[in-house]
Scaffold this motif. Structure first.
Motif, short mmCIF file in Angstrom:
data_model
loop_
_atom_site.label_atom_id
_atom_site.label_comp_id
_atom_site.label_asym_id
_atom_site.label_seq_id
_atom_site.Cartn_x
_atom_site.Cartn_y
_atom_site.Cartn_z
N PRO A 78 33.82 40.19 56.50
CA PRO A 78 32.47 40.36 57.04
C PRO A 78 31.42 39.64 56.22
O PRO A 78 30.42 39.14 56.77
CB PRO A 78 32.27 41.89 57.00
CG PRO A 78 33.65 42.47 56.97
CD PRO A 78 34.47 41.48 56.21
N ILE A 79 31.63 39.56 54.89
CA ILE A 79 30.65 38.89 54.04
C ILE A 79 30.61 37.39 54.36
O ILE A 79 29.54 36.79 54.48
CB ILE A 79 30.99 39.11 52.55
CG1 ILE A 79 30.83 40.59 52.19
CG2 ILE A 79 30.09 38.25 51.66
CD1 ILE A 79 31.20 40.92 50.76
N ARG A 80 31.78 36.78 54.52
CA ARG A 80 31.82 35.36 54.85
C ARG A 80 31.21 35.10 56.22
O ARG A 80 30.48 34.13 56.41
CB ARG A 80 33.26 34.84 54.81
CG ARG A 80 33.39 33.33 55.02
CD ARG A 80 34.84 32.90 55.00
NE ARG A 80 35.43 33.00 53.68
CZ ARG A 80 35.57 31.96 52.84
NH1 ARG A 80 35.15 30.76 53.20
NH2 ARG A 80 36.14 32.14 51.67
N PHE A 81 31.49 36.00 57.18
CA PHE A 81 30.92 35.83 58.52
C PHE A 81 29.39 35.92 58.46
O PHE A 81 28.69 35.10 59.07
CB PHE A 81 31.48 36.89 59.46
CG PHE A 81 30.85 36.88 60.83
CD1 PHE A 81 31.19 35.91 61.76
CD2 PHE A 81 29.90 37.82 61.18
CE1 PHE A 81 30.62 35.89 63.01
CE2 PHE A 81 29.31 37.81 62.44
CZ PHE A 81 29.67 36.84 63.35
N ALA A 82 28.86 36.92 57.74
CA ALA A 82 27.41 37.05 57.62
C ALA A 82 26.81 35.83 56.94
O ALA A 82 25.74 35.34 57.35
CB ALA A 82 27.06 38.32 56.85
N ALA A 83 27.50 35.32 55.91
CA ALA A 83 27.00 34.12 55.23
C ALA A 83 27.00 32.91 56.15
O ALA A 83 26.09 32.08 56.11
CB ALA A 83 27.86 33.84 53.99
N GLN A 84 28.02 32.80 57.02
CA GLN A 84 28.05 31.69 57.97
C GLN A 84 26.86 31.75 58.92
O GLN A 84 26.22 30.73 59.19
CB GLN A 84 29.36 31.74 58.76
CG GLN A 84 30.58 31.33 57.96
CD GLN A 84 31.88 31.55 58.71
OE1 GLN A 84 31.92 32.30 59.67
NE2 GLN A 84 32.94 30.90 58.27
N VAL A 85 26.57 32.93 59.43
CA VAL A 85 25.43 33.08 60.35
C VAL A 85 24.12 32.72 59.63
O VAL A 85 23.29 31.98 60.16
CB VAL A 85 25.37 34.51 60.91
CG1 VAL A 85 24.10 34.70 61.75
CG2 VAL A 85 26.61 34.79 61.75
N VAL A 157 25.52 32.22 65.71
CA VAL A 157 26.46 33.32 65.94
C VAL A 157 27.72 32.80 66.63
O VAL A 157 28.85 33.14 66.24
CB VAL A 157 25.79 34.44 66.76
CG1 VAL A 157 26.83 35.47 67.20
CG2 VAL A 157 24.69 35.11 65.96
N ALA A 158 27.55 31.97 67.67
CA ALA A 158 28.71 31.45 68.40
C ALA A 158 29.58 30.57 67.50
O ALA A 158 30.82 30.67 67.51
CB ALA A 158 28.25 30.65 69.61
N ALA A 159 28.95 29.71 66.70
CA ALA A 159 29.72 28.84 65.80
C ALA A 159 30.44 29.66 64.73
O ALA A 159 31.58 29.36 64.36
CB ALA A 159 28.79 27.82 65.14
N SER A 160 29.80 30.73 64.24
CA SER A 160 30.41 31.57 63.21
C SER A 160 31.61 32.34 63.77
O SER A 160 32.64 32.48 63.09
CB SER A 160 29.38 32.54 62.64
OG SER A 160 28.31 31.85 62.03
N ILE A 161 31.48 32.85 64.98
CA ILE A 161 32.61 33.55 65.60
C ILE A 161 33.79 32.61 65.78
O ILE A 161 34.94 32.96 65.51
CB ILE A 161 32.17 34.16 66.95
CG1 ILE A 161 31.17 35.30 66.72
CG2 ILE A 161 33.38 34.67 67.73
CD1 ILE A 161 30.58 35.85 68.01
#
Length: 341
Positions: A78-85, A157-161
């Motif tokens: 989740p941390i990496r996903f939040a950082a990507q966004v 958001v779409a690119a991070s997912i």
């Protein structure tokens, strides 16, 4: 050559926000990320204090060996996903400030910038993701909210997912000469900062307007969430507050941080001026109710619609666009004047 923990901590302390310790450990993607974000706004740099031993251990693995067994997918973070966004949004805002005058900016430049920001975070450490699928997701999402700064959010958001869906371990650790790595990082850094520096030096007034417009739009995203809005305003002034905390009264005259606060004030004054001008365009007094704004907008649209003014099409078109822009400004949620500080 084995990497030393003591040297890593020394580089972290001296040039951590610039990514020197990551450069020493061969974590080039992480080093570039820290160069472009100043250590994640300082917070990521501080948080890394406890992570350095694991970074050193990973760097000391034998070069040229596979990071993980083939076919194994890294655990979802989740941390990496939040950082990507967040970094995707950050790259999009920088592109909006420096490149928004480009033709087809919202279709080409914006999704490319956001997608590259997401991919940069995805490539941190021993992981990576699929370049093609991530960028395709960014470009396919770009028509959503086309022409508005808030379009950055769904693109990121779409690119991070997509990047999380296609996450994988890096296949091999390839040892390269330091000069080659530094040259590649330099090119990437210039590609990010070059357009922004050119815009700031050659068109300063317009750049300040873009900054104010972009930051104002960014803060307006949080209008429905007052706590998040206040948090983001605090983050904007965080470097200034840290400087005052560390330096005391002697730091109050620092021109850099005075300019930082001036920019912060300029954002809000710019938004106030936009609202005042919007009230004038719609023929309303400041503080008009939403019902009055809607009524005036409908009446003026009927009067100045180009289809109803065929004998003065250009003037009608100009008034019509001004009315549309004024209504868009006043229809956004507004804070009380004294609630911003």
């Amino acid at each position: 050559m084995a990497k030393g923990l003591l040297v890593t901590y020394a580089l972290w302390a001296v040039g951590g926000p610039a990514g020197l310790h990551h450069l020493y450990l061969g974590r080039d993607s992480h080093a570039l990320l820290w160069m472009l974000t100043l250590g994640g706004g300082g917070l990521g740099w501080l948080w890394e204090f406890w992570k350095l031993p694991s970074f050193v251990a990973q760097a000391n693995r034998a070069q040229g060996q596979r990071q993980s067994p083939r076919g194994v997918t890294p655990p979802l973070s989740p941390i990496r996903f939040a950082a990507q966004v967040i970094v995707g949004i950050y790259f999009g805002l920088v592109a909006l400030i420096s490149l928004s005058s480009m033709v087809n900016f919202y279709i080409v430049a914006l999704p490319l910038a956001v997608g590259l920001g997401v991919l940069l975070v995805a490539a941190v450490g021993n992981q990576t993701s699929d370049f093609k699928n991530t960028l395709v997701a960014a470009f396919l999402t770009s028509p959503i909210l086309y022409g508005r700064p808030i379009a950055i959010l769904p693109i990121s958001v779409a690119a991070s997912i997509t990047a999380q869906k296609h996450r994988r371990y890096k296949a091999l650790v390839v040892s390269e000469p330091f000069s080659v790595r530094l040259y590649r990082l330099g090119l990437a850094y210039l590609a990010f900062t070059g357009p922004l520096a050119y815009s700031a030096l050659c068109n300063t007034a317009a750049t300040l307007s873009y900054v104010a417009e972009t930051l104002g739009s960014f803060l307006n995203w949080f209008s429905f969430f007052p706590l998040l809005g206040r948090l983001m305003e605090f983050v904007l002034l965080l470097p200034y507050r840290i400087w005052r905390l560390l330096m005391g009264d002697t730091g109050f005259n620092s021109s850099y941080f005075q300019e930082w606060e001036k920019l912060y004030e300029f954002v809000h004054s710019f938004q106030d001026e936009k609202c005042q001008l919007a009230y004038q365009v719609l023929g309303l007094s400041e503080g008009a109710t939403n019902e009055e704004i809607h009524r005036s907008y409908r009446e003026l649209v009927k009067v100045w619609h180009p289809d109803h003014n065929l004998d003065q099409t250009e003037e009608a078109q100009r008034h019509f666009l001004e009315i549309q822009a004024a209504y868009e400004v006043l229809s956004q949620p507004r804070k009380p004047r004294g609630s911003r500080r």
